[in-house]
Design a protein around this motif. Structure first.
Motif, PDB file in Angstrom:
ATOM      1  N   LYS A   1       0.840  -1.196  -0.089  1.00  0.00           N
ATOM      2  CA  LYS A   1      -0.036  -0.006  -0.077  1.00  0.00           C
ATOM      3  C   LYS A   1       1.011   1.250   0.098  1.00  0.00           C
ATOM      4  N   MET A   2       0.507   2.110  -0.635  1.00  0.00           N
ATOM      5  CA  MET A   2       1.247   3.367  -1.114  1.00  0.00           C
ATOM      6  C   MET A   2       1.064   4.613   0.063  1.00  0.00           C
ATOM      7  N   LEU A   3       2.079   5.352   0.130  1.00  0.00           N
ATOM      8  CA  LEU A   3       2.047   6.554   0.716  1.00  0.00           C
ATOM      9  C   LEU A   3       2.542   7.708  -0.250  1.00  0.00           C
ATOM     10  N   PHE A   4       1.830   8.755  -0.378  1.00  0.00           N
ATOM     11  CA  PHE A   4       2.242   9.576  -1.494  1.00  0.00           C
ATOM     12  C   PHE A   4       2.612  10.923  -0.755  1.00  0.00           C
ATOM     13  N   LEU A   5       3.839  11.649  -0.856  1.00  0.00           N
ATOM     14  CA  LEU A   5       4.255  12.749  -0.477  1.00  0.00           C
ATOM     15  C   LEU A   5       4.156  13.723  -1.583  1.00  0.00           C
ATOM     16  N   PHE A   6       3.421  14.930  -1.608  1.00  0.00           N
ATOM     17  CA  PHE A   6       3.346  15.828  -2.511  1.00  0.00           C
ATOM     18  C   PHE A   6       3.959  17.089  -1.999  1.00  0.00           C
ATOM     19  N   VAL A   7       4.469  17.979  -2.780  1.00  0.00           N
ATOM     20  CA  VAL A   7       5.294  19.120  -2.526  1.00  0.00           C
ATOM     21  C   VAL A   7       5.075  20.087  -3.523  1.00  0.00           C
ATOM     22  N   MET A   8       4.623  21.313  -2.959  1.00  0.00           N
ATOM     23  CA  MET A   8       4.409  22.417  -3.837  1.00  0.00           C
ATOM     24  C   MET A   8       4.798  23.712  -3.100  1.00  0.00           C
ATOM     25  N   LYS A   9       5.303  24.678  -4.116  1.00  0.00           N
ATOM     26  CA  LYS A   9       5.877  25.816  -3.288  1.00  0.00           C
ATOM     27  C   LYS A   9       4.492  26.663  -2.389  1.00  0.00           C
ATOM     28  N   ARG A  10       5.071  27.042  -1.426  1.00  0.00           N
ATOM     29  CA  ARG A  10       3.849  27.617  -0.470  1.00  0.00           C
ATOM     30  C   ARG A  10       3.086  28.757  -1.108  1.00  0.00           C
ATOM     31  N   SER A  11       3.951  29.565  -1.887  1.00  0.00           N
ATOM     32  CA  SER A  11       3.244  30.746  -2.618  1.00  0.00           C
ATOM     33  C   SER A  11       2.215  30.349  -3.314  1.00  0.00           C
ATOM     34  N   ALA A  12       2.142  29.180  -3.779  1.00  0.00           N
ATOM     35  CA  ALA A  12       0.906  28.722  -4.893  1.00  0.00           C
ATOM     36  C   ALA A  12      -0.500  28.774  -4.236  1.00  0.00           C
ATOM     37  N   VAL A  13      -0.538  28.714  -2.762  1.00  0.00           N
ATOM     38  CA  VAL A  13      -1.852  28.694  -2.244  1.00  0.00           C
ATOM     39  C   VAL A  13      -1.997  29.874  -1.434  1.00  0.00           C
ATOM     40  N   LYS A  14      -3.024  30.462  -1.154  1.00  0.00           N
ATOM     41  CA  LYS A  14      -3.171  31.751  -0.397  1.00  0.00           C
ATOM     42  C   LYS A  14      -3.492  31.263   1.129  1.00  0.00           C
ATOM     43  N   ASP A  15      -3.639  30.265   1.487  1.00  0.00           N
ATOM     44  CA  ASP A  15      -3.996  29.781   2.704  1.00  0.00           C
ATOM     45  C   ASP A  15      -3.116  28.388   3.193  1.00  0.00           C
ATOM     46  N   PRO A  16      -1.823  28.476   3.112  1.00  0.00           N
ATOM     47  CA  PRO A  16      -1.115  27.168   3.291  1.00  0.00           C
ATOM     48  C   PRO A  16      -1.337  26.686   4.662  1.00  0.00           C
ATOM     49  N   PRO A  17      -1.143  25.469   4.918  1.00  0.00           N
ATOM     50  CA  PRO A  17      -1.251  25.069   6.467  1.00  0.00           C
ATOM     51  C   PRO A  17      -0.264  25.349   7.239  1.00  0.00           C
ATOM     52  N   PRO A  18      -0.389  25.250   8.578  1.00  0.00           N
ATOM     53  CA  PRO A  18       0.569  25.577   9.452  1.00  0.00           C
ATOM     54  C   PRO A  18       1.809  24.787   9.703  1.00  0.00           C
ATOM     55  N   LYS A  19       2.835  24.956  10.549  1.00  0.00           N
ATOM     56  CA  LYS A  19       4.150  24.299  10.438  1.00  0.00           C
ATOM     57  C   LYS A  19       3.776  22.852  10.973  1.00  0.00           C
ATOM     58  N   THR A  20       3.069  22.929  12.030  1.00  0.00           N
ATOM     59  CA  THR A  20       2.624  21.696  12.733  1.00  0.00           C
ATOM     60  C   THR A  20       1.637  20.757  11.793  1.00  0.00           C
ATOM     61  N   PRO A  21       2.031  19.591  11.520  1.00  0.00           N
ATOM     62  CA  PRO A  21       1.118  18.814  10.637  1.00  0.00           C
ATOM     63  C   PRO A  21      -0.336  18.642  11.140  1.00  0.00           C
ATOM     64  N   GLN A  22      -1.485  18.904  10.223  1.00  0.00           N
ATOM     65  CA  GLN A  22      -2.858  18.827  10.393  1.00  0.00           C
ATOM     66  C   GLN A  22      -3.264  17.356   9.774  1.00  0.00           C
ATOM     67  N   LEU A  23      -3.995  16.879  10.345  1.00  0.00           N
ATOM     68  CA  LEU A  23      -4.460  15.589   9.907  1.00  0.00           C
ATOM     69  C   LEU A  23      -5.872  15.641   9.485  1.00  0.00           C
ATOM     70  N   ALA A  24      -6.235  15.031   8.772  1.00  0.00           N
ATOM     71  CA  ALA A  24      -7.594  15.195   7.800  1.00  0.00           C
ATOM     72  C   ALA A  24      -7.770  14.009   7.295  1.00  0.00           C
ATOM     73  N   LYS A  25      -9.358  13.560   7.025  1.00  0.00           N
ATOM     74  CA  LYS A  25      -9.488  12.656   6.176  1.00  0.00           C
ATOM     75  C   LYS A  25     -10.399  12.830   4.904  1.00  0.00           C
ATOM     76  N   VAL A  26      -9.597  12.537   3.866  1.00  0.00           N
ATOM     77  CA  VAL A  26     -10.331  13.178   2.629  1.00  0.00           C
ATOM     78  C   VAL A  26     -10.353  11.888   1.500  1.00  0.00           C
ATOM     79  N   ARG A  27     -11.605  11.829   1.162  1.00  0.00           N
ATOM     80  CA  ARG A  27     -12.045  10.887   0.191  1.00  0.00           C
ATOM     81  C   ARG A  27     -11.305   9.358   0.729  1.00  0.00           C
TER      82      ARG A  27
END
Lengths: 171, 247
Positions: free
Chosen positions: B192-218
């Motif tokens: 089973k796979m884990l995926f790490l996606f990385v993008m420049k923070r400037s690409a979003v207007k509301d980047p997440p904080p430094k402390t990792p946030q956990l959510a369930k998505v799809r």
């Protein structure tokens, strides 16, 4: 027609066809995804826009066969004689059949019959069109469907029969 | 036509389709109306066909499939149809030039507004579930970084120490709203796979904080955080202690 309209029109039917063959949501989604990616790359080569739908189904089926490494052709089976194998199925035995039942039963039908049977039930294609999609002769399609249906009927009877009881006789 | 032959033909009959127009089929149908035994068999068979057909057509299509299909913008999106005068190359070239100029003017006049992180996160999960394709299969992180650097995606990403213990399987470059995204894939150990996606923070207007946030998505667990110039999304199958295990 743009890409989004094409997806709108055909993705659900393609998914159902893929699901009929794979029985796994992720595999079915992969097949649909791959089919549309191929369309994006090669679809412009298709001159006759009326054939888009069958092109998509053919492409998906090819990917399915490739994924199963089933490149060899299946032998042609004569339709004659199938009728004698058909057990009686009373309407009550199929009244509450749902998608899960249908998929489960199809999974127990011989693999070479499954795609033809799925197209037979899912789409109102003519037999010539099904033959074109599956890239086999018309007679082969008919025999696959006939034999597939005979197996499905047998499975319906087995499902309905109490444990240990023999299935219904042939007609 | 005998009763037996009629059964063979009617076996493939589908009500409400063009099947009835077939001459053999029509003859078999007529015989079924005259022959009580054949008629009873046909009635049963029709009920069976109707139920099976309804069963197959009840197959539910996943709600996320359509969005996933539309995630990746295909290069070729239109049919080739017989050419009419306004589709001739000279006119198309002229129209394209006008559109290009208008587009450039529009892009120049309109300030670039970064979009919402939630959309990025959702699209990446969609990609992880369906649409991703690794550009490079390797267990060498340096090769993945080189690939990302060569294709304009973030290559200076920080891999959490816990992830470094997993088997790297490769990576791919994705895009989100024209922004390059680095996708790094890990095998959790059970295929089973884990995926790490990385993008420049400037690409979003509301980047997440430094402390990792956990959510369930799809139906996937997703941890998101921002570190340095990059915004990170880690997506994987649902499991206990997700943050503790991988971050």
């Amino acid at each position: 027609m743009d890409f989004q309209s094409l997806v709108d029109l055909h993705y659900a039917a393609l998914y159902r066809f893929a699901m009929s063959m794979t029985r796994t949501e992720s595999d079915a989604c992969d097949l649909v995804q791959q089919t549309f990616l191929t369309w994006a790359a090669k679809g412009h080569q298709l001159q006759d826009t009326s054939k888009v739908k069958s092109w998509l189904f053919t492409t998906l089926h090819r990917y399915f066969l490739a994924s199963r490494r089933r490149s060899t052709r299946f032998p042609h089976l004569e339709i004659t004689g199938v009728e004698a194998e058909l057990p009686n199925v009373e309407p009550d035995q199929v009244r509450h059949l749902n998608a899960q039942d249908a998929l489960h039963m199809l999974s127990q039908v011989d693999k070479q019959f499954q795609a033809a049977v799925a197209l037979f039930y899912l789409e109102d294609y003519s037999y010539n069109e099904i033959a074109s999609i599956l890239e086999v002769p018309l007679g082969t399609v008919k025999s696959r469907i006939a034999r597939g249906l005979a197996q499905l009927r047998e499975l319906v009877l087995n499902k309905a029969a109490p444990p240990g009881k023999a299935t219904g006789g042939t007609t | 036509m005998t009763s037996s032959e009629a059964r063979e033909i009617l076996l493939l009959y589908r009500a409400g389709t063009a099947d009835a127009a077939d001459t053999e089929m029509a003859e078999a149908l007529a015989l079924a109306r005259q022959d009580p035994e054949l008629g009873r068999w046909f009635e049963q068979h029709h009920a069976f066909q109707k139920a099976m057909r309804a069963g197959f057509r009840q197959i539910e299509v996943p709600a996320h499939l359509k969005a996933s299909l539309l995630i990746q913008k295909p290069a070729q999106r239109t049919f080739v149809t017989p050419q009419v005068w306004w589709r001739r190359p000279v006119w198309l070239t002229a129209a394209a030039a006008v559109l290009l100029v208008l587009g450039l003017i529009g892009a120049w006049l309109k300030p670039r507004v970064p979009d919402r992180f939630a959309n990025f996160q959702s699209r990446m999960v969609g990609a992880a579930q369906l649409a991703y394709r690794m550009d490079l299969e390797t267990n060498d992180m340096q090769q993945v970084r080189q690939l990302m650097a060569s294709r304009g995606a973030p290559a200076d990403y920080d891999v959490p120490p816990a992830l470094e213990h997993l088997q790297l399987t490769g990576g791919g470059r994705l895009t989100w709203r024209s922004n390059p995204v680095a996708m790094v894939c890990f095998d959790r150990g059970d295929k089973k796979m884990l995926f790490l996606f990385v993008m420049k923070r400037s690409a979003v207007k509301d980047p997440p904080p430094k402390t990792p946030q956990l959510a369930k998505v799809r139906q996937m667990l997703v941890a998101s955080w921002t570190l340095g110039d990059n915004t990170y999304v880690l997506a994987g199958p649902e499991e206990a202690d997700f943050l503790k295990k991988y971050l």
